[in-house]
Design a protein around this motif. Structure first.
Motif, PDB file in Angstrom:
ATOM      1  N   ALA A  55       0.675  -1.189   0.052  1.00 12.63           N
ATOM      2  CA  ALA A  55      -0.217  -0.091  -0.011  1.00 12.63           C
ATOM      3  C   ALA A  55       0.697   1.173   0.096  1.00 12.63           C
ATOM      4  N   ARG A  56       2.252   1.055   0.466  1.00  7.26           N
ATOM      5  CA  ARG A  56       2.878   2.297   0.618  1.00  7.26           C
ATOM      6  C   ARG A  56       3.908   2.360  -0.464  1.00  7.26           C
ATOM      7  N   GLY A  57       3.835   1.300  -1.400  1.00  5.56           N
ATOM      8  CA  GLY A  57       4.840   1.409  -2.231  1.00  5.56           C
ATOM      9  C   GLY A  57       6.389   0.832  -1.967  1.00  5.56           C
ATOM     10  N   VAL A  58       6.354   0.264  -0.900  1.00  6.59           N
ATOM     11  CA  VAL A  58       7.694  -0.058  -0.357  1.00  6.59           C
ATOM     12  C   VAL A  58       8.219  -1.628  -0.935  1.00  6.59           C
ATOM     13  N   ARG A  59       9.282  -1.735  -1.559  1.00  2.00           N
ATOM     14  CA  ARG A  59       9.843  -3.093  -1.729  1.00  2.00           C
ATOM     15  C   ARG A  59       9.716  -4.023  -0.778  1.00  2.00           C
ATOM     16  N   ILE A  60       9.374  -5.248  -1.006  1.00  2.00           N
ATOM     17  CA  ILE A  60       9.252  -6.520  -0.183  1.00  2.00           C
ATOM     18  C   ILE A  60      10.407  -7.246  -0.462  1.00  2.00           C
ATOM     19  N   GLY A  61      11.401  -7.601   0.474  1.00  2.00           N
ATOM     20  CA  GLY A  61      12.449  -8.322   0.604  1.00  2.00           C
ATOM     21  C   GLY A  61      12.317  -9.612   1.513  1.00  2.00           C
ATOM     22  N   ALA A  62      12.798 -10.757   1.314  1.00  2.00           N
ATOM     23  CA  ALA A  62      12.564 -12.123   2.231  1.00  2.00           C
ATOM     24  C   ALA A  62      13.786 -12.207   2.912  1.00  2.00           C
ATOM     25  N   GLN A  63      13.715 -11.813   4.406  1.00  2.00           N
ATOM     26  CA  GLN A  63      14.848 -12.105   5.094  1.00  2.00           C
ATOM     27  C   GLN A  63      14.914 -13.391   5.701  1.00  2.00           C
ATOM     28  N   VAL A  64      15.728 -14.136   5.122  1.00  3.53           N
ATOM     29  CA  VAL A  64      15.819 -15.525   5.383  1.00  3.53           C
ATOM     30  C   VAL A  64      16.795 -15.825   6.348  1.00  3.53           C
ATOM     31  N   SER A  65      16.820 -16.843   7.063  1.00  2.00           N
ATOM     32  CA  SER A  65      17.624 -17.196   8.081  1.00  2.00           C
ATOM     33  C   SER A  65      17.584 -18.751   8.579  1.00  2.00           C
ATOM     34  N   TYR A  66      18.602 -19.026   9.478  1.00  2.00           N
ATOM     35  CA  TYR A  66      18.555 -20.479   9.985  1.00  2.00           C
ATOM     36  C   TYR A  66      17.063 -20.630  10.910  1.00  2.00           C
ATOM     37  N   ARG A  67      16.945 -21.900  11.063  1.00  2.00           N
ATOM     38  CA  ARG A  67      15.610 -22.157  11.672  1.00  2.00           C
ATOM     39  C   ARG A  67      16.099 -21.891  13.372  1.00  2.00           C
ATOM     40  N   ASP A  68      15.804 -20.642  13.901  1.00  2.00           N
ATOM     41  CA  ASP A  68      16.263 -20.134  15.068  1.00  2.00           C
ATOM     42  C   ASP A  68      15.490 -19.496  15.712  1.00  2.00           C
ATOM     43  N   LEU A  69      13.940 -19.877  15.986  1.00  2.00           N
ATOM     44  CA  LEU A  69      13.354 -18.598  16.617  1.00  2.00           C
ATOM     45  C   LEU A  69      13.351 -18.422  17.919  1.00  2.00           C
ATOM     46  N   ALA A  70      13.926 -19.463  18.762  1.00  2.00           N
ATOM     47  CA  ALA A  70      14.505 -19.192  20.135  1.00  2.00           C
ATOM     48  C   ALA A  70      15.487 -18.210  20.246  1.00  2.00           C
ATOM     49  N   GLY A  71      16.348 -18.213  19.249  1.00  2.00           N
ATOM     50  CA  GLY A  71      17.555 -17.455  19.478  1.00  2.00           C
ATOM     51  C   GLY A  71      17.521 -16.178  18.588  1.00  2.00           C
ATOM     52  N   PHE A  72      16.298 -16.199  18.032  1.00  2.00           N
ATOM     53  CA  PHE A  72      16.289 -14.931  17.124  1.00  2.00           C
ATOM     54  C   PHE A  72      17.213 -14.957  15.848  1.00  2.00           C
ATOM     55  N   GLY A  73      17.423 -16.198  15.506  1.00  2.00           N
ATOM     56  CA  GLY A  73      18.316 -16.150  14.307  1.00  2.00           C
ATOM     57  C   GLY A  73      19.645 -15.835  14.609  1.00  2.00           C
ATOM     58  N   ARG A  74      20.193 -15.553  15.894  1.00  2.00           N
ATOM     59  CA  ARG A  74      21.566 -15.015  16.083  1.00  2.00           C
ATOM     60  C   ARG A  74      22.589 -15.817  16.770  1.00  2.00           C
ATOM     61  N   ARG A  75      22.065 -17.240  16.685  1.00  2.00           N
ATOM     62  CA  ARG A  75      22.881 -18.206  17.134  1.00  2.00           C
ATOM     63  C   ARG A  75      23.723 -19.098  16.025  1.00  2.00           C
ATOM     64  N   ALA A  76      25.031 -19.294  16.270  1.00  2.00           N
ATOM     65  CA  ALA A  76      25.566 -19.918  15.098  1.00  2.00           C
ATOM     66  C   ALA A  76      25.168 -21.371  15.128  1.00  2.00           C
ATOM     67  N   MET A  77      24.986 -21.926  13.973  1.00  2.00           N
ATOM     68  CA  MET A  77      24.414 -23.237  13.625  1.00  2.00           C
ATOM     69  C   MET A  77      24.786 -23.758  12.553  1.00  2.00           C
ATOM     70  N   ASP A  78      25.132 -25.041  12.494  1.00  2.00           N
ATOM     71  CA  ASP A  78      25.679 -25.801  11.048  1.00  2.00           C
ATOM     72  C   ASP A  78      24.715 -26.455  10.596  1.00  2.00           C
ATOM     73  N   VAL A  79      24.187 -26.207   9.449  1.00  2.00           N
ATOM     74  CA  VAL A  79      23.180 -26.669   8.687  1.00  2.00           C
ATOM     75  C   VAL A  79      23.576 -27.396   7.495  1.00  2.00           C
ATOM     76  N   PRO A  80      23.286 -28.580   7.200  1.00  2.76           N
ATOM     77  CA  PRO A  80      23.931 -29.140   6.006  1.00  2.76           C
ATOM     78  C   PRO A  80      23.350 -28.090   4.823  1.00  2.76           C
ATOM     79  N   PRO A  81      24.366 -27.977   3.796  1.00  2.00           N
ATOM     80  CA  PRO A  81      24.076 -27.264   2.564  1.00  2.00           C
ATOM     81  C   PRO A  81      22.769 -27.502   1.803  1.00  2.00           C
ATOM     82  N   ALA A  82      22.481 -28.890   1.422  1.00  2.00           N
ATOM     83  CA  ALA A  82      21.296 -29.171   0.737  1.00  2.00           C
ATOM     84  C   ALA A  82      19.826 -28.812   1.619  1.00  2.00           C
ATOM     85  N   GLU A  83      20.171 -28.970   2.969  1.00  2.00           N
ATOM     86  CA  GLU A  83      18.740 -28.562   3.728  1.00  2.00           C
ATOM     87  C   GLU A  83      18.827 -27.030   3.945  1.00  2.00           C
TER      88      GLU A  83
END
Length: 252
Positions: A55-83
């Motif tokens: 409605a405001r003409g603001v561009r939408i970007g997807a902010q993707v992260s590790y699956r880390d809701l409890a840590g707000f995505g700020r904890r180091a994680m080792d995720v297999p590349p394919a995953e």
């Protein structure tokens, strides 16, 4: 005239809990990094923010992260590349549903938190993120740190690589972000944030935590939406940029 994009992290809440003042920030920024449910955000929040942004003409970007809701995505994680590739594509696809329902689309991708910092140097994780973007949409721009492996690999994959800088984060002499746990990592003085914003937009440089001036060419400037007084500071940054002759607009 010099121009720069202003982006902020939005939709960082879930359920009844809200962290960012999305509606007011969307009156200032030109690009919105919307949380896609892995570090924050849920379906109703994503839908609401996409509708407000459209409605405001603001561009939408997807902010993707590790699956880390409890840590707000700020904890180091080792995720297999394919995953990680699958999860990046999944997050983009989820947000795209709500962007299209609002009459627009996801216009770019930006990693969040620990993932953002990891893909500066980690080629395997950076490649997994790029593969996820290509899987979702091989035309999407990728927003990231200048000189990062992420942007290098994105460009090689044919994705537009967009460099960004941070007005409210401290830098090392190497041009990377000072880790949040270290003293001085966040720039909290409003005057310093305004000075850095104009310096980045007009001069292409920033003062590192050590006091050294380093080159920092960027097409987009990030302001964090989860800091106290974020909306007022964002407005002051935009006013300062425009007063210095900088046009504030979404990156091409």
């Amino acid at each position: 005239m010099t121009s720069i994009d202003l982006n902020a992290d939005l939709g960082e809440g879930f359920g009844r809990w809200r962290l960012t003042d999305d509606e007011r920030l969307l009156s200032v920024v030109t690009s919105a990094n919307v949380a896609c449910g892995f570090h924050a955000g849920d379906a109703p929040t994503m839908r609401r923010v996409c509708a407000l942004a459209a409605a405001r003409g603001v561009r939408i970007g997807a902010q993707v992260s590790y699956r880390d809701l409890a840590g707000f995505g700020r904890r180091a994680m080792d995720v297999p590349p394919a995953e990680l590739t699958a999860e990046v594509a999944y997050q983009i696809g989820a947000l795209e549903v709500f962007a299209r329902a609002a009459g627009t689309r996801v216009a770019y991708v930006k990693p969040h938190g620990a993932l953002y910092n990891r893909v500066v140097r980690d080629e395997e994780q950076a490649r997994a993120v790029v593969d996820g973007v290509v899987l979702a949409d091989p035309t999407l721009p990728v927003l990231g740190l200048p000189g990062s492996r992420l942007l290098e690999l994105a460009a090689k994959a044919g994705l537009p690589a967009v460099e960004e800088a941070f007005a409210d984060r401290a830098y090392t002499d190497e041009g990377t972000l000072v880790p949040r746990g270290e003293e001085g990592a966040l720039v909290t003085d409003p005057g310093a944030v305004l000075e850095r914003s104009v310096g980045l937009a007009r001069g292409g440089e920033v003062v590192a935590l050590s006091g050294r001036r380093i080159g920092m060419r960027a097409r987009s400037l990030c302001l964090h939406g989860d800091t106290p007084g974020a909306v007022d500071l964002a407005r002051r940054v935009r006013d300062a940029l425009e007063a210095s002759g900088v046009r504030v607009e979404a990156f091409a």
